[in-house]
Design a protein around this motif. Structure first.
Motif, PDB file in Angstrom:
ATOM      1  N   ALA A  15       0.797  -1.286   0.064  1.00 30.31           N
ATOM      2  CA  ALA A  15       0.132  -0.026  -0.100  1.00 30.31           C
ATOM      3  C   ALA A  15       0.694   1.354  -0.246  1.00 30.31           C
ATOM      4  CB  ALA A  15      -1.018   0.089   1.087  1.00 30.31           C
ATOM      5  N   ALA A  16       1.951   1.311   0.859  1.00 35.09           N
ATOM      6  CA  ALA A  16       2.664   2.369   0.721  1.00 35.09           C
ATOM      7  C   ALA A  16       3.441   2.583  -0.390  1.00 35.09           C
ATOM      8  CB  ALA A  16       3.765   2.194   2.066  1.00 35.09           C
ATOM      9  N   ALA A  17       4.098   1.466  -1.168  1.00 35.10           N
ATOM     10  CA  ALA A  17       4.988   1.664  -1.996  1.00 35.10           C
ATOM     11  C   ALA A  17       3.811   2.256  -3.351  1.00 35.10           C
ATOM     12  CB  ALA A  17       5.381   0.262  -2.656  1.00 35.10           C
ATOM     13  N   ASP A  18       2.711   1.627  -3.531  1.00 37.55           N
ATOM     14  CA  ASP A  18       1.812   1.828  -4.551  1.00 37.55           C
ATOM     15  C   ASP A  18       1.208   3.491  -4.484  1.00 37.55           C
ATOM     16  OD1 ASP A  18       2.206  -0.571  -5.689  1.00 37.55           O
ATOM     17  OD2 ASP A  18       0.071  -1.085  -5.024  1.00 37.55           O
ATOM     18  N   LEU A  19       1.319   3.909  -3.141  1.00 36.85           N
ATOM     19  CA  LEU A  19       0.559   4.971  -2.878  1.00 36.85           C
ATOM     20  C   LEU A  19       1.868   6.201  -3.251  1.00 36.85           C
ATOM     21  CD1 LEU A  19      -1.497   6.832  -1.872  1.00 36.85           C
ATOM     22  CD2 LEU A  19      -0.304   7.197   0.196  1.00 36.85           C
ATOM     23  N   THR A  20       3.113   5.908  -2.991  1.00 36.90           N
ATOM     24  CA  THR A  20       4.281   6.649  -3.407  1.00 36.90           C
ATOM     25  C   THR A  20       4.274   6.786  -4.789  1.00 36.90           C
ATOM     26  OG1 THR A  20       5.505   5.876  -1.164  1.00 36.90           O
ATOM     27  CG2 THR A  20       6.876   6.650  -3.126  1.00 36.90           C
ATOM     28  N   LEU A  22       1.886   6.629  -7.143  1.00 39.48           N
ATOM     29  CA  LEU A  22       0.767   7.111  -7.305  1.00 39.48           C
ATOM     30  C   LEU A  22       0.849   8.652  -7.289  1.00 39.48           C
ATOM     31  CD1 LEU A  22      -2.129   6.959  -8.568  1.00 39.48           C
ATOM     32  CD2 LEU A  22      -2.957   7.041  -6.142  1.00 39.48           C
ATOM     33  N   CYS A  23       1.605   9.110  -5.897  1.00 39.97           N
ATOM     34  CA  CYS A  23       1.985  10.224  -5.589  1.00 39.97           C
ATOM     35  C   CYS A  23       2.913  11.127  -6.460  1.00 39.97           C
ATOM     36  CB  CYS A  23       2.282  10.558  -3.988  1.00 39.97           C
ATOM     37  SG  CYS A  23       0.992  10.580  -2.910  1.00 39.97           S
ATOM     38  N   GLN A  24       3.822  10.199  -7.005  1.00 40.98           N
ATOM     39  CA  GLN A  24       4.790  10.802  -7.730  1.00 40.98           C
ATOM     40  C   GLN A  24       4.507  11.307  -9.118  1.00 40.98           C
ATOM     41  OE1 GLN A  24       8.050   7.743  -7.512  1.00 40.98           O
ATOM     42  NE2 GLN A  24       8.848   8.847  -5.607  1.00 40.98           N
ATOM     43  N   LEU A  25       3.542  10.298  -9.638  1.00 45.52           N
ATOM     44  CA  LEU A  25       2.923  10.354 -10.944  1.00 45.52           C
ATOM     45  C   LEU A  25       1.833  11.516 -11.085  1.00 45.52           C
ATOM     46  CD1 LEU A  25       2.343   6.504 -11.928  1.00 45.52           C
ATOM     47  CD2 LEU A  25       3.984   8.170 -12.874  1.00 45.52           C
TER      48      LEU A  25
END
Length: 60
Positions: A15-20, A22-25
């Motif tokens: 969850a943390a990796a995927d959110l990171t 998403l936030c970058q993109l």
């Protein structure tokens, strides 16, 4: 806060990796650490659009 983006994953780390990512993109800002979804065995992480400086137009 009109829009909230949500990630659901099987682990807190995912969850943390995927959110990171998403936030970058999308230029988002996380809303804290991922949290456990009660009764589901999954993890949820959320983010919102980052604050824009005054005078900067937002594309439609």
């Amino acid at each position: 806060m009109a829009t909230v983006f949500t990630v659901l994953a099987d682990t807190k780390a995912d969850a943390a990796a995927d959110l990171t990512r998403l936030c970058q993109l999308l230029g988002l800002q996380p809303l804290g650490e991922p949290s456990a979804v009660l009764g589901r065995g999954r993890w949820m992480a959320r983010a919102v659009p980052a604050e824009r400086p005054a005078g900067v137009e937002q594309s439609a």
